[in-house]
Design an enzyme around this catalytic site. Structure first.
Site, PDB file in Angstrom:
ATOM      1  N   CYS A  85       0.806  -1.216   0.000  1.00  0.00           N
ATOM      2  CA  CYS A  85       0.000   0.000   0.000  1.00  0.00           C
ATOM      3  C   CYS A  85       0.840   1.267   0.000  1.00  0.00           C
ATOM      4  O   CYS A  85       0.477   2.264  -0.631  1.00  0.00           O
ATOM      5  CB  CYS A  85      -0.976  -0.005   1.152  1.00  0.00           C
ATOM      6  N   HIS A  92      -2.420   0.218   7.149  1.00  0.00           N
ATOM      7  CA  HIS A  92      -2.729   0.610   5.759  1.00  0.00           C
ATOM      8  C   HIS A  92      -2.431   2.093   5.596  1.00  0.00           C
ATOM      9  O   HIS A  92      -2.483   2.851   6.568  1.00  0.00           O
ATOM     10  CB  HIS A  92      -4.213   0.334   5.495  1.00  0.00           C
ATOM     11  N   ASP A 109      -8.278   5.344  -2.335  1.00  0.00           N
ATOM     12  CA  ASP A 109      -7.395   4.244  -1.951  1.00  0.00           C
ATOM     13  C   ASP A 109      -6.843   3.569  -3.199  1.00  0.00           C
ATOM     14  O   ASP A 109      -7.506   2.711  -3.791  1.00  0.00           O
ATOM     15  CB  ASP A 109      -8.143   3.230  -1.089  1.00  0.00           C
TER      16      ASP A 109
END
Lengths: 305, 684, 318
Positions: free
Chosen positions: B423, B467, B483
């Site tokens: 991520c 995250h 995202d």
């Protein structure tokens, strides 16, 4: 001390043959300060035993043959007027002795029996308002024919309670019988016996009995025996507290005779029959012996929970 | 020193065991030399008790103490502070066991054991440690009972039983006190460990750091919802934002000359305009929940956007997150209400805009050019963003925990060469491209997801849920979250890390993850998690607030008088209950040990078929055995004699000796009877 | 100041007398048991308080819980410590007399209830203590020594029984008056003429064979019996050692009399008589005793000596 007592038992056994157990019980009863009732058919040696016991302890003793025409005064004594001194004085009855042989006590009327039994309990006699204590020690050895015999007044239960033990002699074994027949008259032998123990020593063993150790475990056992006799329904009426105290005292005496200074359950088991059989009536019929055996078998010696 | 005090042998083992076990948790954390020295000292003490060694003299003891102080100083660099202090305490405690010359010393050792035991809680707070401490406390109490029972015949197990009973009987009262005794705020501030390990999200991020964190299954925090639980796709737990990029590392940042109140506002402070506008725009809260957080050693808290709380000491930051005034050093819980603002309510200050479009002056030129080109082609910010996300989704980007190392121009290297990342790589590249296109953008760090525990109806968020994502300023909507990782691996958001990785043919860290997929294990872990949750919430997290909450529910109204009355009533009630129980227990006398021993013998004989009635006396037992098993008769007779000593004779013999003999004789009799044939009594 | 203290003490004694009246058998219970924390108990509470402060300051609930647990254990210890003494029955037992200036001993029988009573310490003020533990349903007997200071019956004061079992955090105690008294024999004072009358001559040098008159029987040999009176014939027959016993007619035996010691302080008279009782006993010679308020017929032997000493101890209202 215990040794001397054992010698006394041996001496009596040489006269009353084959009855060692009963003799030990009788001696135990005496050093437990208890009165003894010997119950058996006539001619079984009851009187001989009583004589021998009196002799062997060198006790001052009197014998009274109870009959149905006997009055309380014949036992307790009576006040008589002394014309010379112009006053009453007490003529002491045969009860004023250290050992009283009350032969065939159930031939006397209940009134006479009552007078004696009261003297046994109180260890004193009241005549004309004057109280006199009986000598120390004071034992009564009463003999009794089984109540089925004719012309007898059975002792009421409340009075049976005053006897620490009841024993019976039973028929002699074959061997003993032969010995009896071959030997001389047993009663004469008894009367000519030499004392083995002085009164002082007897008193001393009586004091010793009280010092025999009864542990809490043992007291607990006796208590459970008492409780079971009351609650189990084996008997019409349970044992009285007096019976419990008597049982403990008798067990102590038995332990002392065995040369121990502590009581074990065996001591209790041995004396339980003689101490309680005459106080109990089995509710399911059957003899008192079987009831006490049942009592012994159903009460655990050691607490389980 | 006329006569040395001897710890009674029946108490000594408990004492030594208690000392050993009380120091054990500390030894596990301690420097190596302590792990050697303390057991050696205790061994010494053991040998002293056994008479193999002598107590050390004054000089040796003093030397040992000095050495211990120096060694501690060497290991910790200080003697102050909890770690060094406790280490010193533990060594001194072990040394003290070698200085038991009087009864007093033994008492001191016991009280020190309590103290050392309690300090365990400074470092470990899990339920297991608590149970362990309880067990050791029982041992300590057993030792204390033992040294107060000077007779030589006492039984060690008796001490342990009584010690255990005391602790158990004390527990209910302890619970009453725990619930009712008012909690104060700290009397003075004690910073436990200034350089302690910090866990969770850090205040900056470089490629590879989040993926490292994702290998840990440690719990981060738990969330208990009032009402509905948000679906997985909405579980974005904001912790902090990174606004400064140096070409490789993203960091939290604020411009130098802005006042703190410009971006964080704590409860008792004046209301700055941005906060006022946030407050006024609030409607109905979307989510209400309570977060129970593990200690992190950091100040930021996690919550769903846009969070408000009434927890004291917790402020709201301009970037829509919660901040604690102090670092979180112990389990921390706070209630949150999260609101959704459909339009931009807070303006974008000029300093803020500048900060969030800033890029290093050089590097990553290819990416910059691509971004500028696409932004022009797209025509609007929104279209540009959509194109980027589509691109991430369609191009062969891989989601992986083990991305390759990147060259100096990290973004260029990632986008145009490796295309394998976690991520942080996607978010970093995404935010970089937005900024390159002139759109204010920043990285949000926190956790995404969380596993719903059906037992406690709470969410468990673990470190591997860590995250980062991106938020961009769109003039009409304000800050909007995007995202990019979800564009690459949509299952990451819906189903969590494991699923997302396996979509890309990869499995999360080895054994642990395999286990996680096992349904039985997952059930088990749900249960332990639930226990942990309850523990954290009710025991570790029971504080002034939750106490107030509970007390107001119990008492209706919380004031000192009511608390006092409740304390007296509940405490008294509990004490009376225990008293009643103890009295009831002792009403019927228990069997003494010899009576129990008699029962055992009776059972043995019954099992061997020896005919006995209820009323068989010990002597009768001997007689019956003499008939049935003549070979065991002697043993039985000896047994009976010992029993008679204990039960019927005047006390005199050593009870412990008799007890051992009784047991021994019974065992021997059992053996003797096992081999022999049973003879029948003629009458039986 | 001193007077005030004395007054307080006498008030305290009166209160004790009223609260725990003298009795030969005392069962300990709420009425006669006192309990108070020991120094160690206070230290224990102090540690609990320290942990409480630490728990508050570190905001550590487990530390707080631990401190509460310690406090609860302390409270439970009150119950257990009290219970360790409650239900104990103390019974005055036998006594072992001694001479004035030495120690006698009194027996205290300690009975337990339905649970064990451990580590009970018993002592009389100023005398060494004895520890005892009683298993349920058992009875233990403890002999406690008593300092004898005055001839006669010595009342050792209130028996102190205390216990710290199980945790030593609290001490529970009672002070009971078992109404037991030890007997203090007079301290033997050697020298002087034998204060005797009767016998063959006044100095007491008498025929060595004791009471040869009447053979009375045999008894087991007791260490100390004169070898002359052992029945060697029966020993030869393998019946063990027996001592021949003779009864001594009272006439012509030695009487130790209080009257013959004129011109002495009464206590000194008793001491001298005591010396002579011991002396004559050592020589196995029969003796009698005539005191102002009692009389003992001549005899010999250990039991007789005890009796004589007791009379000497108790004579004159001692």
């Amino acid at each position: 001390m215990a040794v001397a007592i054992v010698r006394a038992v041996e001496a009596v056994s040489s006269v009353v043959l084959g009855k060692e157990e009963q003799i030990r019980l009788a001696v135990a009863c005496m050093i437990a300060r208890g009165h003894l009732l010997i119950e058996d058919l006539p001619g079984m040696g009851k009187t001989t035993l009583a004589h021998a016991l009196a002799k062997v302890f060198s006790l001052d003793y009197r014998r009274v043959q109870f009959t149905s025409d006997m009055l309380p005064a014949d036992i307790l004594g009576v006040s008589v007027f002394d014309p010379e001194r112009r006053e009453f004085h007490l003529r002491q009855g045969p009860v004023f002795t250290q050992l009283l042989l009350a032969d065939e006590i159930n031939r006397a009327t209940p009134k006479t029996q009552g007078a004696l039994l009261e003297a046994m309990e109180e260890r004193q006699v009241t005549l004309d308002g004057e109280t006199r204590t009986l000598p120390e020690p004071f034992f009564v050895i009463a003999t009794q024919n089984p109540i089925t015999q004719a012309g007898t007044f059975p002792l009421p239960e409340s009075q049976l309670d005053r006897f620490l033990m009841r024993i019976s002699l039973g028929y002699p074994s074959a061997e003993t019988e032969r010995e009896l027949l071959a030997g001389s008259d047993r009663r004469d032998q008894a009367l000519s016996m030499k004392p083995v123990l002085g009164v002082a020593e007897l008193m001393q063993s009586m004091a010793q009995v009280e010092k025999v150790h009864a542990s809490p475990d043992l007291i607990d056992y006796i208590q459970r025996l008492m409780a079971h006799s009351r609650n189990s329904g084996l008997f019409t009426a349970g044992l009285s507290p007096r019976a419990g105290l008597g049982l403990l005292r008798a067990a102590r005496a038995w332990a002392l005779l065995a040369g121990n200074d502590y009581v074990t359950p065996e001591d209790v088991q041995v004396v339980l029959g003689p101490v309680t059989a005459h106080r109990l009536q089995g509710s399911a019929g059957g003899g008192p012996e079987s009831s006490t055996r049942q009592l012994l078998e159903s009460v655990p010696v050691v607490r389980r929970h | 020193m006329a006569r040395l005090y001897q710890v009674p042998h029946h108490a000594f083992m408990w004492l030594l065991l208690a000392v050993l076990m009380a120091t054990l948790p500390h030894l596990m954390r301690a420097p190596g030399w302590m792990m050697v020295v303390v057991p050696v000292l205790l061994c010494w003490r053991f040998l002293v008790q056994r008479g193999r060694l002598r107590m050390p003299g004054k000089i040796i003891r003093a030397t040992l103490m000095v050495v211990a102080v120096l060694a501690t100083l060497y290991s910790y660099g200080t003697l102050l502070g909890p770690e060094a202090g406790v280490a010193l305490l533990v060594v001194a405690f072990a040394l003290k066991t070698l200085e038991m010359f009087r009864l007093r010393d033994a008492y001191v050792v016991i009280i020190l054991a309590c103290f050392v035991l309690a300090t365990t809680f400074l470092f470990n707070r899990d339920p297991l440690t608590t149970v362990y401490v309880g067990v050791v406390l029982v041992l300590v109490m057993a030792a204390l009972v033992g040294i107060n029972h000077a007779q030589s015949g006492a039984s060690s197990w008796g001490h342990l039983r009584l010690g255990g009973a005391l602790v158990l009987q004390a527990l209910p009262l302890m619970m009453v006190l725990f619930v009712l005794v008012p909690r104060f705020p700290p009397l003075w501030n004690m910073q436990l460990n200034p350089e302690r390990a910090r866990t969770g999200m850090s205040d900056s991020m470089a490629p590879g750091e989040i993926s490292n964190l994702s290998r840990s299954a440690e719990p981060a925090f738990r969330v208990e919802f009032e009402g509905e639980v948000p679906p997985p796709a909405l579980r974005y737990w904001r912790g902090l934002t990174y606004s400064w990029f140096d070409g490789r590392r993203w960091s939290q940042a604020a411009p130098q000359h802005t006042a703190r109140l410009e971006y964080v506002r704590f409860p008792d402070e004046a209301t700055p305009p941005w906060y006022a506008s946030l407050l006024s725009a609030r409607g109905e809260p979307e989510w209400r929940y309570r977060v129970i957080m593990e200690r992190t050693g950091r100040q930021w808290l996690y919550a769903l956007s846009v969070p408000f709380t009434d927890k004291s000491g917790v402020g709201v930051a301009r970037d829509k997150r919660l901040v604690s005034r102090f670092e979180i050093d112990s389990t921390f819980d706070y209630r949150v209400e999260s609101y959704r603002f459909p339009v931009a309510v807070e303006g974008l200050e000029e300093w803020e805009r500048q900060l969030n479009v800033s890029l290093p002056s050089s590097g990553n030129l290819r990416t910059r050019r691509l971004a500028e080109q696409w932004h022009q082609e797209a025509g609007s910010d929104r279209a540009f963003i959509d194109r980027l996300l589509r691109w991430f989704n369609e191009e062969p980007f891989f989601y992986t925990l083990e991305p390759p190392l990147l060259a100096e121009d990290t973004v260029d290297d990632f986008i145009f060469r490796s295309r394998r990342g976690f991520c942080e790589h996607y978010s970093s590249a995404f935010a970089f491209m937005l900024r390159a296109a002139g759109i204010p953008a920043r990285i949000v760090a926190g956790y995404q997801g969380g596993e719903l525990n059906r037992l406690g109806n709470h969410l468990m968020v673990r470190q591997y849920d860590a995250h980062v994502w991106v938020e961009a300023w769109l003039p009409a909507q304000g800050w909007v979250e995007f995202d990019p990782t979800a564009a690459v691996a949509p299952s990451r958001v819906e189903f969590g890390l494991d699923q997302a990785l396996s979509d890309f043919g990869e499995q999360a860290g080895g054994f642990g993850a395999n286990l996680r997929r096992n349904p039985l294990f997952s059930r088990l872990s749900h249960m332990t998690d639930y226990m942990d949750f309850v523990w954290s919430k009710w025991v570790l997290g029971y504080n002034q607030d939750s106490q107030f909450e509970i007390l107001s529910r119990l008492l209706g109204q919380v004031n000192p008088q009511r608390i006092a009355v409740a304390l007296v009533l509940a405490g008294g009630g509990v004490v009376l209950l225990v008293l009643g129980w103890v009295l009831w227990r002792s009403r019927t006398p228990g069997l003494s040990w010899w009576q129990k021993e008699h029962g055992r013998m009776l059972r043995l004989l019954n099992n061997r078929g020896v005919p006995l009635t209820q009323g068989t006396s010990p002597q009768g037992m001997v007689d019956a055995v003499a008939v049935s098993y003549p070979s065991a008769a002697r043993l039985l007779q000896d047994w009976q004699r010992c029993y008679e000593h204990m039960a019927y004779r005047r006390p005199g013999q050593d009870p412990e000796l008799l007890r051992r003999q009784l047991v021994l004789l019974r065992r021997k009799a059992a053996v003797a009877m096992r081999g022999a044939p049973r003879l029948m009594d003629k009458e039986a | 100041m001193k007077a005030l203290r004395r007054r307080i003490r006498s008030l305290y004694q009166r209160w004790l007398q009223h609260r725990i009246p003298p009795s030969r058998r005392v069962q300990l219970g709420q009425r006669n048991i006192f309990i108070f924390p020991t120094g160690y108990g206070f230290l224990f509470l102090l540690i609990a308080a320290l942990l409480f402060v630490a728990g508050i300051n570190y905001e550590n609930n487990l530390l707080l819980g631990f401190s509460f647990l310690l406090v609860s254990i302390f409270l439970m210890a009150i119950l257990h410590t009290f219970r360790n003494l409650a239900g104990v029955v103390l019974i005055a037992g036998d006594l072992r007399p001694g001479f004035v200036g030495a120690r006698g001993a009194l027996e205290v029988r300690v009975q337990g209830g339905s649970y064990p009573h451990r580590s009970l310490t018993l002592h009389w003020p100023g005398s060494p203590a004895e520890d005892v533990s009683v298993e349920p349903g058992r009875e233990e007997s403890v002999w406690l020594s008593v300092n004898l200071t005055r001839r006669g019956r010595e009342h050792p004061g209130r028996l102190r029984i205390d216990s710290r079992y199980p945790l030593g955090l609290l001490r529970t105690w009672s002070m009971i008056d078992l109404d037991s008294r030890c007997i203090a024999w007079p301290k033997p004072l050697p020298g002087g003429e034998c204060p005797g009358t009767g016998g063959d001559d006044d100095s007491g040098r008498q025929a060595q064979d004791q009471g040869s008159e009447d053979f009375d029987g045999l008894r087991n040999y007791v260490a100390g019996d004169s070898l002359r009176s052992v029945d060697w014939k029966s020993y030869a027959r393998g019946r063990g050692l027996n001592t021949k016993q003779f009864t001594d007619p009272a006439e012509g035996r030695l009487w130790l009399t209080w009257e013959s010691l004129t011109g002495h302080d009464p206590e000194i008279r008793y001491s001298k008589l005591c010396y002579w009782v011991l002396e004559l006993d050592r020589e196995h010679r029969p003796y009698g005793l005539i005191l102002p308020d009692s009389q003992l017929d001549p005899a010999s032997g250990a039991a007789h000596r005890e009796r004589a000493l007791e009379l000497l101890a108790l004579s004159g209202g001692g």
